[in-house]
Design a protein around this motif. Structure first.
Motif, PDB file in Angstrom:
ATOM      1  N   MET A   1       0.896  -1.368  -0.033  1.00 45.65           N
ATOM      2  CA  MET A   1      -0.019   0.154   0.117  1.00 45.65           C
ATOM      3  C   MET A   1       0.882   1.215   0.056  1.00 45.65           C
ATOM      4  N   SER A   2       0.604   2.282  -0.722  1.00 49.08           N
ATOM      5  CA  SER A   2       1.137   3.471  -0.643  1.00 49.08           C
ATOM      6  C   SER A   2       0.344   4.581  -0.167  1.00 49.08           C
ATOM      7  N   SER A   3       1.275   5.436   0.398  1.00 45.13           N
ATOM      8  CA  SER A   3       0.468   6.417   1.417  1.00 45.13           C
ATOM      9  C   SER A   3       1.296   7.710   1.102  1.00 45.13           C
ATOM     10  N   ILE A   4       0.441   8.906   0.829  1.00 40.38           N
ATOM     11  CA  ILE A   4       1.082  10.136   0.753  1.00 40.38           C
ATOM     12  C   ILE A   4       1.225  10.923   1.988  1.00 40.38           C
ATOM     13  N   LEU A   5       0.975  10.175   3.165  1.00 42.83           N
ATOM     14  CA  LEU A   5       1.033  10.584   4.700  1.00 42.83           C
ATOM     15  C   LEU A   5       2.403   9.815   5.372  1.00 42.83           C
ATOM     16  N   THR A   6       2.415   8.805   5.012  1.00 42.14           N
ATOM     17  CA  THR A   6       3.635   8.020   5.619  1.00 42.14           C
ATOM     18  C   THR A   6       4.565   7.344   4.639  1.00 42.14           C
ATOM     19  N   ASN A   7       5.983   7.807   4.467  1.00 44.89           N
ATOM     20  CA  ASN A   7       6.747   7.429   3.535  1.00 44.89           C
ATOM     21  C   ASN A   7       7.842   6.824   4.433  1.00 44.89           C
ATOM     22  N   SER A   8       7.537   5.267   4.660  1.00 40.47           N
ATOM     23  CA  SER A   8       8.333   4.299   5.209  1.00 40.47           C
ATOM     24  C   SER A   8       9.765   4.233   4.509  1.00 40.47           C
ATOM     25  N   PRO A 510       6.429   9.235  -3.634  1.00 42.87           N
ATOM     26  CA  PRO A 510       5.020   9.958  -3.386  1.00 42.87           C
ATOM     27  C   PRO A 510       4.795  10.894  -4.718  1.00 42.87           C
TER      28      PRO A 510
END
Length: 518
Positions: A1-8, A510
């Protein structure tokens, strides 16, 4: 899953880059300081150990300074003692010259006094940094080592004994009461026994006469011989008159033969009409008289002047003798002998022995330059030290009660030097024996200083090696391995570049999501 809030991925790349930068800062610190442990934060235990060792190293550097000072002080003292020994030998040369009769004694005495003044100048000037090791008796301590243990830190010293080469008379301390030495009563620690004659009776004066043995003359048949021995030398004659000799004639003839023998200090005189008195004025030697044939066995006419064993009579020396026991002598012990109404004293110094006391009293008596009063140091058959005192003057000299004191100021090692007088035969002879004592004192002093200096120099070398070893040990604990640091720096620089690149890539992810919304 990709997220624009959390960049692991960016977080992982950032943490990795921080770690790399931290390691890089550490390596750069090692390179700039040269140490892997420069503060307690780097490694508290190692840092604490290194600081303790660094403190000890600084302490040992101070010890090196102390040892250098000690070595220099001892070098000055040794040079002074060796120079004094040479001057005393020059003085001995003058004293030996004064033993002859036809010498300019006054000029020799002037030379002796000049040498004496030079010695005094050396003693007073032989100091380094205000420390004079050839004057006084107190020990001197030089810091030699730091000793660390579980209980803390302590110091070790090298103790150097002063070697007093002054000519001071010393000062008597407090009286021990009334320690009379007559009849063998002990005085302080020396156990001095007053003179007794051969019969064991206490002697109260030193006589100026002769001791003697007596042999009665006997009738001697024609052709018969009379023979005696004096100190092993045979005296004999044969009655060649063709007729018998009366006892008186035999005595007269034997007296003539004895006197012709010319034994030093021994003469024979007629006592009455038939007795032969063999008299000895030898101050410090016994004389044996042995009957061989033709006369009566010898006797000792005056009690206490000798002993008889069978056919042999032993005439006692004229000098009277104080006997000193072997008990310990303490620093400051004072000894006084009263001879002829004059008190002669000597105060023992640190480490001195009974022999030193006896020789000191001899020098004290000789320093009085009393006409006819001579002395000699000897040992009894049991090894006890003795002081023999002889009197060849016109009158007897009384021996009064003597005393002892404690806690005095010691006489100088060259005690009696100021009183050497070669203007008389007696003074020159006394000076010859006393100068030997002083030369030995100077030799012993130089040897002691040389030994102590050698010990200090050895300790100096050890402290230097120990300091180097400790410095190397500290370096092993905290110093950086520069080859390793250089290799690590290059590796970390590559890792840093890769980390930055990885973080850049992670930060771009992102933005890729925008393509999904076009």
């Amino acid at each position: 899953m990709s997220s624009i809030l959390t960049n692991s991925s960016a977080m992982v790349a950032l943490q990795t880059l921080k770690t790399i930068n931290g390691n890089m800062n550490k390596v750069q610190s090692e390179i700039s300081t040269g140490k892997t442990v420069s503060t307690a934060r780097d490694n508290a235990a190692v840092w604490a150990i290194s600081k303790v060792m660094e403190s000890d190293v600084k302490g040992f550097k101070g010890i090196s300074d102390s040892l250098a000072l000690g070595s220099s002080s001892l070098s000055v003292a040794r040079e002074a003692a060796e120079k004094i020994e040479g001057l005393l030998n020059n003085m001995k040369e003058k004293i030996v010259s004064a033993q002859s009769e036809n010498v300019p004694r006054e000029k020799l005495q002037t030379d002796v006094e000049a040498l004496r003044n030079q010695i005094a100048g050396i003693v007073s000037g032989a100091q380094f940094s205000a420390l004079n090791l050839v004057s006084g008796t107190q020990d001197v301590k030089f810091l030699a080592s730091l000793d660390r243990s579980d209980t803390g830190v302590s110091t070790s010293d090298i103790t150097v004994a002063r070697q007093d080469l002054s000519a001071g008379n010393g000062t008597l301390g407090v009286s021990t009461g009334s320690p009379q030495i007559l009849a063998g009563v002990a005085v302080i620690t020396g156990n001095i026994t007053a003179p007794v004659d051969s019969a064991g009776t206490a002697v109260t004066s030193i006589t100026n006469g002769a001791n003697s043995a007596r042999m009665a003359g006997a009738a001697l048949a024609a052709g018969a011989s009379a023979t005696i021995k004096i100190n092993g030398q045979t005296v004999t004659f044969t009655n060649d008159t063709g007729a018998g000799m009366t006892a008186a004639a035999t005595a007269t003839r034997m007296i003539s033969e004895i006197n012709k023998l010319g034994v030093e200090g021994v003469t024979a005189v007629l006592n009455g009409t038939t007795d032969i008195d063999i008299q000895s004025t030898r101050a410090f030697e016994q004389v044996t008289v042995e009957h061989v044939a033709g006369l009566a066995a010898p006797t000792i006419p005056t009690a206490g002047q000798g002993t008889v064993s069978g056919a042999v009579a032993t005439i006692s020396q004229r000098a009277e003798s104080y006997v000193f026991g072997g008990n310990a002598v303490k620093d400051g012990d004072g000894y006084t002998l009263n001879v002829g109404g004059v008190a002669y004293s000597y105060v023992a110094g640190k480490g001195e022995t009974v022999e030193d006391v006896v020789r000191g009293l001899k020098i004290s008596i000789d320093s009085g330059n009393v006409p006819g009063l001579t002395t000699k140091v000897g040992q009894s058959a049991t090894g006890a030290w003795q002081l023999h005192i002889d009197n060849s003057s016109d009158t007897n000299r009384a021996i009064a009660a003597s005393s002892g004191t404690v806690n005095g100021k010691a006489s100088g090692g060259l005690f009696g030097l100021d009183a050497i007088d070669v203007t008389t035969v007696e003074g020159a002879r006394a000076a010859l024996s006393n100068i030997e004592t002083m030369i030995n004192k100077a030799i012993d002093a130089a040897a002691e200083f040389g030994s102590a200096q050698g010990r200090i120099d050895t300790q100096t070398g050890f402290v230097s090696s120990l300091t180097d070893a400790m410095t190397a040990g500290i370096g092993t604990l905290v110093d950086a391995d520069m080859e390793e640091a250089s290799a690590r720096l290059q590796a970390l620089q590559v890792q840093q570049q890769l980390g930055i690149q990885a973080l850049s890539i992670a930060n771009q992810q992102p933005q890729n999501l925008l393509a999904l919304f076009r």
